[in-house]
Write a protein that holds these residues in place. Structure first.
Motif: not given
Length: 620
Positions: A571-575, A568-569, A561-566, A110-111
């Motif tokens: 994977k950006k934070v997971l990896h 919808v996006h 934006q915080f809600d979107q990042d955790v 996904t990344d």
């Protein structure tokens, strides 16, 4: 501020609870993989010994034994070999399809930046072996067998890596598993396009209708499992009658089964049902609890868990038994040694895979189009690329459908077996040689991944002479105290100290630590990591998502934006979290906090005075 937080209540959001990637590298998983590879090897040896024993005729007789079903005047018959290759192997391709879907939906692929290297390397590892094979067999009947050399056997690959035991194998193992997913996709496409019989239009139309029906199953209110099973069997029959290899029905069904990460809402519903059953045990509550538990996990994951062991420990060993029995007498070996078919397969698998994967990895890194995961080097890729020449399951599968003549089939099988042995020896030599030329430090005594200001969270001057790296989690009370102690340490050394924080969420002891780490990374995307870290440490006993959103507001984050990042996006934070956690696992860390002073593991107390003494000694 409170109203802004209430706009995103956790119970309404259905917040995804992404599991830690550490489970994929657990000892239990590795043991299972190694056992499956050992069983596959055992049945391969049994098949070879049986085919070369005085009872070889019983082996051939078993494979050619017809098995049929008669209903009225209708009769359906297949040999034992075809039942395994065309019937049971459908489940193997089904599991491959489930894994492909998972990886592209919620996994490594996904990344894009992370997936670029193994995807391109896998593509090169598909194309170059075929080119090498065709250099030996440019025309004639042998040319049609180019598909034999394109695929790597994942089970043997993982088993070989476990036998060789290179230093720090987890990173290269994850890279090779990601590469194997793309490799399998290429092999499946090749089988569908190039190794199917003449197409029959009528059954093909029926197949398309069944595929559409499979895509709509997810919208049924219930009975998803029986619907997938019934339509899957029908699709197998339709593809068989259409002249397309019926095992692809397994792939088609798998690709149409939805996959998702567990969400808090269904998990909490399951907990409520279990609590009700505990208070009043009865069959109604038992069924409701069981249904809630199933629905909280995607059917993709449930099927991998249910069907995967059967494929690994039953179907693949049976496949090896009926396909690896090649005659290895003097005449057959002499014929194989003179055969361009045999040498084309050996060269394609051994040389094509090695140079294709290694060369593509070097090129994509050199051009900047992709990056290797932290701690993974090109020499590790070279060793893994050599092992990728172990072609077995799909290679032997394509031998059976691409070559009609039994004599040439034996030559091809000898080539596959020889290439697998050579590839294992080459991979073993590369790993042993590189480990000897640049022996790694004892596990956990030296910082595995150097400090990278572009991705690490740090405080202090980048070029400071002293460095202090902490692996910890936000629910650990000792880490909280360390953070306070480090304030004193930083005040003592000033600009001479660079402090770095890395994630190591110990989920068994601290169940909310992983979520807190992801939340801190979402805040970091807005430049608010340290503010968020302070809030999380201040409220260690209240790390539910409803609380975390309040902390994000307090840390100065834009809550939308915080809600979107955790969500919808994610994977950006997971990896970012799993990279640090996997580094900690590689170094065999087992407690928080763990600190490294100037790249060397700190032993002893972590109070301010002790850390100052350790840093002074490092400077001296």
């Amino acid at each position: 501020m409170t109203d802004r937080v209430r706009a995103y209540p956790a119970a309404q959001r259905g917040f995804p609870l992404l599991p830690s990637r550490l489970r994929r590298g657990s000892k239990a998983t590795k043991t299972t993989d190694n056992s499956a590879a050992a069983l596959l090897l055992t049945f391969t040896v049994i098949a070879i010994l049986w085919a070369n024993s005085p009872w070889a005729h019983t082996y051939s007789a078993l494979l050619d034994t017809p098995v049929g079903v008669m209903i009225g005047t209708h009769h359906f018959e297949m040999t034992v070999k075809h039942i395994v290759n065309d019937g049971l192997m459908t489940f193997f391709f089904f599991i491959v399809g489930l894994e492909v879907t998972r990886e592209f939906t919620v996994g490594e692929l996904t990344d894009r930046s992370r997936a670029a290297v193994p995807v391109v390397a896998a593509a090169a590892g598909l194309v170059l072996p075929a080119v090498v094979f065709l250099a030996f067999n440019p025309s004639g009947e042998n040319a049609h067998a180019w598909g034999v050399v394109i695929s790597t056997d994942t089970a043997f690959l993982v088993g070989a890596l476990a036998i060789i035991k290179p230093m720090f194998p987890a990173r290269v193992r994850l890279f090779l598993l990601t590469l194997a997913v793309v490799d399998d996709v290429g092999a499946l496409i090749a089988i569908a396009v190039f190794y199917s019989d003449s197409i029959q239009v009528g059954p093909l139309v029926v197949s398309v209708v069944l595929i559409v029906a499979l895509a709509l199953v997810r919208y049924l209110p219930a009975a998803h499992g029986p619907a997938y099973a019934g339509l899957g069997v029908s699709l197998w029959v339709a593809l068989y009658m259409a002249g397309i290899h019926p095992t692809l029905a397994g792939v088609a069904v798998a690709l149409l089964i939805p996959v998702f990460t567990p969400e808090r809402r269904p998990v909490e519903k399951a907990v409520e049902q279990i609590r009700a059953f505990r208070q009043s045990p009865n069959s109604q509550y038992a069924r409701a609890a069981s249904r809630s538990l199933r629905e909280s996990i995607s059917i993709n994951e449930r099927l991998q868990t249910a069907v995967g062991p059967t494929v690994s420990f039953v179907i693949l060993p049976l496949f090896a038994l009926v396909n690896a029995g090649v005659l290895l007498d003097a005449q057959s070996l002499s014929t194989a040694l003179r055969s361009p078919l045999t040498w084309g397969i050996v060269a394609g698998l051994v040389l094509g895979k090695f140079f294709g994967i290694t060369g593509a990895t070097w090129l994509i890194r050199r051009t900047g189009l992709g990056q290797l995961a932290p701690g993974l080097t090109l020499r590790r890729i070279a060793g893994g690329a050599a092992l990728s020449g172990i072609g077995f399951t799909i290679s032997l599968f394509i031998v059976d459908i691409a070559i009609d003549d039994p004599g040439r089939q034996d030559q091809a099988r000898i080539g596959v077996l020889a290439a697998s042995v050579i590839a294992f020896a080459l991979g073993w030599a590369i790993f042993r040689l590189t480990d000897r030329l640049s022996p790694p430090e004892p596990v956990g005594m030296k910082l595995l991944r150097p400090i990278d200001p572009e991705r690490d969270h740090f405080r202090g001057r980048v070029d400071a002479p002293l460095t202090l790296v902490e692996y910890g989690d936000f629910e650990c009370p000792f880490c909280s105290r360390v953070t306070g102690a480090i304030d004193e340490v930083r005040a003592h050394f000033g600009d001479d100290l660079l402090y770095v924080w890395r994630h190591f969420p110990l989920e068994r002891a601290h169940p909310r630590a992983f979520d807190a780490a992801r939340a801190s990374e979402a805040a970091a995307l807005q430049g608010r990591f340290w503010e968020m870290a302070h809030e999380l440490f201040e409220h260690q006993d209240d790390l539910e998502w409803a609380d975390i959103y309040r902390y994000a507001v307090s840390a100065g984050c834009d809550i939308e934006q915080f809600d979107q990042d955790v969500r919808v996006h994610a994977k950006k934070v997971l990896h970012r979290v799993t990279d640090d956690a996997e580094d900690a696992e590689e170094m065999d860390l087992n407690a928080t906090p763990t600190l490294f002073v100037n790249g060397k593991r700190h032993r002893g107390p972590w109070d301010a005075a002790s850390l100052i003494r350790a840093l002074e000694q490092a400077r001296g």
